[in-house]
Design a protein around this motif. Structure first.
Motif, PDB file in Angstrom:
ATOM      1  N   MET A 119       0.855  -1.190   0.000  1.00  0.00           N
ATOM      2  CA  MET A 119       0.000   0.000   0.000  1.00  0.00           C
ATOM      3  C   MET A 119       0.894   1.243   0.000  1.00  0.00           C
ATOM      4  SD  MET A 119      -2.886   1.185   2.795  1.00  0.00           S
ATOM      5  CE  MET A 119      -3.923  -0.215   2.392  1.00  0.00           C
ATOM      6  N   PRO A 120       0.623   2.233  -0.897  1.00  0.00           N
ATOM      7  CA  PRO A 120       1.471   3.420  -0.932  1.00  0.00           C
ATOM      8  C   PRO A 120       1.384   4.204   0.375  1.00  0.00           C
ATOM      9  CG  PRO A 120      -0.494   3.697  -2.301  1.00  0.00           C
ATOM     10  CD  PRO A 120      -0.438   2.261  -1.915  1.00  0.00           C
ATOM     11  N   GLU A 121       2.497   4.834   0.725  1.00  0.00           N
ATOM     12  CA  GLU A 121       2.551   5.601   1.965  1.00  0.00           C
ATOM     13  C   GLU A 121       1.670   6.834   1.864  1.00  0.00           C
ATOM     14  OE1 GLU A 121       5.883   7.767   4.850  1.00  0.00           O
ATOM     15  OE2 GLU A 121       6.474   6.594   3.093  1.00  0.00           O
ATOM     16  N   GLN A 122       0.977   7.159   2.943  1.00  0.00           N
ATOM     17  CA  GLN A 122       0.093   8.321   2.964  1.00  0.00           C
ATOM     18  C   GLN A 122       0.898   9.607   2.827  1.00  0.00           C
ATOM     19  OE1 GLN A 122      -1.833   9.260   6.736  1.00  0.00           O
ATOM     20  NE2 GLN A 122      -3.778   9.554   5.678  1.00  0.00           N
ATOM     21  N   PRO A 123       0.463  10.544   1.969  1.00  0.00           N
ATOM     22  CA  PRO A 123       1.181  11.812   1.847  1.00  0.00           C
ATOM     23  C   PRO A 123       1.282  12.507   3.208  1.00  0.00           C
ATOM     24  CG  PRO A 123      -0.446  11.596   0.102  1.00  0.00           C
ATOM     25  CD  PRO A 123      -0.683  10.461   1.055  1.00  0.00           C
ATOM     26  N   PRO A 124       2.411  13.171   3.478  1.00  0.00           N
ATOM     27  CA  PRO A 124       2.614  13.793   4.796  1.00  0.00           C
ATOM     28  C   PRO A 124       1.503  14.755   5.209  1.00  0.00           C
ATOM     29  CG  PRO A 124       4.669  13.759   3.569  1.00  0.00           C
ATOM     30  CD  PRO A 124       3.606  13.293   2.614  1.00  0.00           C
ATOM     31  N   TYR A 125       0.971  15.539   4.248  1.00  0.00           N
ATOM     32  CA  TYR A 125      -0.043  16.529   4.633  1.00  0.00           C
ATOM     33  C   TYR A 125      -1.334  15.857   5.102  1.00  0.00           C
ATOM     34  CZ  TYR A 125      -2.958  16.246   0.388  1.00  0.00           C
ATOM     35  OH  TYR A 125      -3.803  15.845  -0.602  1.00  0.00           O
ATOM     36  N   LEU A 126      -1.648  14.666   4.531  1.00  0.00           N
ATOM     37  CA  LEU A 126      -2.833  13.942   4.985  1.00  0.00           C
ATOM     38  C   LEU A 126      -2.616  13.375   6.386  1.00  0.00           C
ATOM     39  CD1 LEU A 126      -3.959  12.015   1.768  1.00  0.00           C
ATOM     40  CD2 LEU A 126      -4.893  14.136   2.720  1.00  0.00           C
ATOM     41  N   ARG A 127      -1.394  12.946   6.659  1.00  0.00           N
ATOM     42  CA  ARG A 127      -1.080  12.453   8.008  1.00  0.00           C
ATOM     43  C   ARG A 127      -1.227  13.572   9.033  1.00  0.00           C
ATOM     44  NH1 ARG A 127       3.571  12.553  10.883  1.00  0.00           N
ATOM     45  NH2 ARG A 127       4.857  13.117   9.063  1.00  0.00           N
ATOM     46  N   ILE A 128      -0.760  14.761   8.679  1.00  0.00           N
ATOM     47  CA  ILE A 128      -0.882  15.901   9.602  1.00  0.00           C
ATOM     48  C   ILE A 128      -2.342  16.311   9.745  1.00  0.00           C
ATOM     49  CG2 ILE A 128      -0.199  18.285  10.048  1.00  0.00           C
ATOM     50  CD1 ILE A 128       2.005  16.087  10.311  1.00  0.00           C
ATOM     51  N   ALA A 129      -3.102  16.264   8.651  1.00  0.00           N
ATOM     52  CA  ALA A 129      -4.530  16.586   8.727  1.00  0.00           C
ATOM     53  C   ALA A 129      -5.234  15.627   9.689  1.00  0.00           C
ATOM     54  CB  ALA A 129      -5.168  16.526   7.341  1.00  0.00           C
ATOM     55  N   ASP A 130      -4.899  14.330   9.603  1.00  0.00           N
ATOM     56  CA  ASP A 130      -5.482  13.344  10.518  1.00  0.00           C
ATOM     57  C   ASP A 130      -5.101  13.648  11.969  1.00  0.00           C
ATOM     58  OD1 ASP A 130      -6.687  11.983   8.461  1.00  0.00           O
ATOM     59  OD2 ASP A 130      -5.149  10.419   8.318  1.00  0.00           O
ATOM     60  N   GLU A 131      -3.858  14.077  12.176  1.00  0.00           N
ATOM     61  CA  GLU A 131      -3.410  14.410  13.531  1.00  0.00           C
ATOM     62  C   GLU A 131      -4.169  15.620  14.080  1.00  0.00           C
ATOM     63  OE1 GLU A 131      -1.244  14.728  17.129  1.00  0.00           O
ATOM     64  OE2 GLU A 131      -1.714  13.078  15.762  1.00  0.00           O
ATOM     65  N   LEU A 132      -4.390  16.625  13.233  1.00  0.00           N
ATOM     66  CA  LEU A 132      -5.135  17.799  13.682  1.00  0.00           C
ATOM     67  C   LEU A 132      -6.590  17.433  13.978  1.00  0.00           C
ATOM     68  CD1 LEU A 132      -3.741  20.547  11.265  1.00  0.00           C
ATOM     69  CD2 LEU A 132      -2.980  19.960  13.576  1.00  0.00           C
ATOM     70  N   ARG A 133      -7.174  16.577  13.137  1.00  0.00           N
ATOM     71  CA  ARG A 133      -8.543  16.120  13.393  1.00  0.00           C
ATOM     72  C   ARG A 133      -8.627  15.377  14.730  1.00  0.00           C
ATOM     73  NH1 ARG A 133      -8.293  14.020   8.155  1.00  0.00           N
ATOM     74  NH2 ARG A 133      -9.309  15.291   6.551  1.00  0.00           N
ATOM     75  N   ARG A 134      -7.615  14.551  15.000  1.00  0.00           N
ATOM     76  CA  ARG A 134      -7.610  13.793  16.256  1.00  0.00           C
ATOM     77  C   ARG A 134      -7.588  14.725  17.453  1.00  0.00           C
ATOM     78  NH1 ARG A 134      -4.320  12.553  20.096  1.00  0.00           N
ATOM     79  NH2 ARG A 134      -2.531  13.602  19.103  1.00  0.00           N
ATOM     80  N   ARG A 135      -6.759  15.738  17.384  1.00  0.00           N
ATOM     81  CA  ARG A 135      -6.664  16.673  18.517  1.00  0.00           C
ATOM     82  C   ARG A 135      -7.978  17.421  18.720  1.00  0.00           C
ATOM     83  NH1 ARG A 135      -0.640  19.485  18.449  1.00  0.00           N
ATOM     84  NH2 ARG A 135       0.560  17.576  18.051  1.00  0.00           N
TER      85      ARG A 135
END
Length: 251
Positions: free
Chosen positions: A1-17
């Motif tokens: 599976m291709p690695e998630q783009p960094p900006y999507l990972r950060i978006a997920d982190e901001l959503r989590r917070r």
């Protein structure tokens, strides 16, 4: 599976917070530099993540002030269904009324416009054949929530009382009801929805950020003889509206 783009990972982190109430509606987020340092990414990555969340309505940017957690907003439900074509009524107005809003629209029509290649293909006519084009802005309490550009073959309605979709005795009656007035029975419609980013003009008209997520629906109505009688490009902002498909069940 291709690695998630960094900006999507950060978006997920901001959503989590936000989901865990580390930040609540109205709170100002730390600076991009601070978030970038905490997450081990560049500031441009944080910027892209925040822009994505702004387009989705989770954050809001304030010029000269920073980025804030947006207050939850209820999206307007837009129902797509051929069964909702009713004489004397507008499905859009019905949807807005159900949401406690006043539904209306503004439009402008141009006749005898040459069909671009894509539109000609969708209508089954030759490129350059004449069409009637109508551009719509659909409003909820006076604010745009949907855009639509409709094309009809000029030779189908020329010389009839329904040549102008928003003019004459059947103005605003909708494609199905207007075509019935000239003896054309519309049997079905085909819709192709796809997500994409809003262009500058769409964003300006809808009051959303350029690049914000929209659903682009390509719709074509067909007569019972198989002829395309109208095709339209409908643009609905994801942050403002949710699209629901209603499927009639025949017994």
């Amino acid at each position: 599976m291709p690695e998630q783009p960094p900006y999507l990972r950060i978006a997920d982190e901001l959503r989590r917070r936000i989901a865990e109430l580390e930040w609540t509606p109205g709170d100002r987020l730390p600076s991009r530099a601070q978030i970038a340092e905490e997450c081990g990414v560049g500031e441009n990555v944080v910027r892209r993540a925040q822009e994505l969340l702004i387009s989705q309505g989770a954050l809001e940017g304030r010029a000269g002030s920073g980025t804030y957690v947006a207050a939850p907003r209820q999206r307007v439900r837009v129902v797509r269904s051929s069964a909702r074509e009713q004489p004397g009524g507008s499905p859009f107005r019905a949807d807005m009324k159900a949401a406690g809003k006043l539904g209306d629209w503004e439009s402008r029509t141009e006749a005898k416009l040459p069909a671009p290649a894509e539109i000609a293909a969708r209508l089954g006519i030759d490129e350059g054949d004449l069409c009637v084009r109508t551009v719509y802005e659909f409003l909820a309490d006076g604010k745009p929530v949907q855009l639509s550009t409709s094309w009809e073959p000029y030779d189908l309605t020329a010389g009839t009382v329904v040549i102008l979709p928003e003019g004459g005795p059947h103005a605003g009656a909708g494609v199905v009801n207007r075509m019935a007035e000239i003896g054309v029975t519309v049997s079905h419609a085909v819709e192709q929805p796809e997500p994409r980013q809003a262009n500058a003009e769409e964003a300006s008209l809808l009051g959303i950020q350029k690049g914000g997520l929209v659903t682009h629906i390509r719709r074509t109505y067909y007569s019972d003889k198989g002829r395309p009688v109208e095709t339209a490009d409908i643009v609905v902002p994801a942050a403002l509206c949710e699209i629901v498909y209603e499927i009639p069940i025949s017994r």
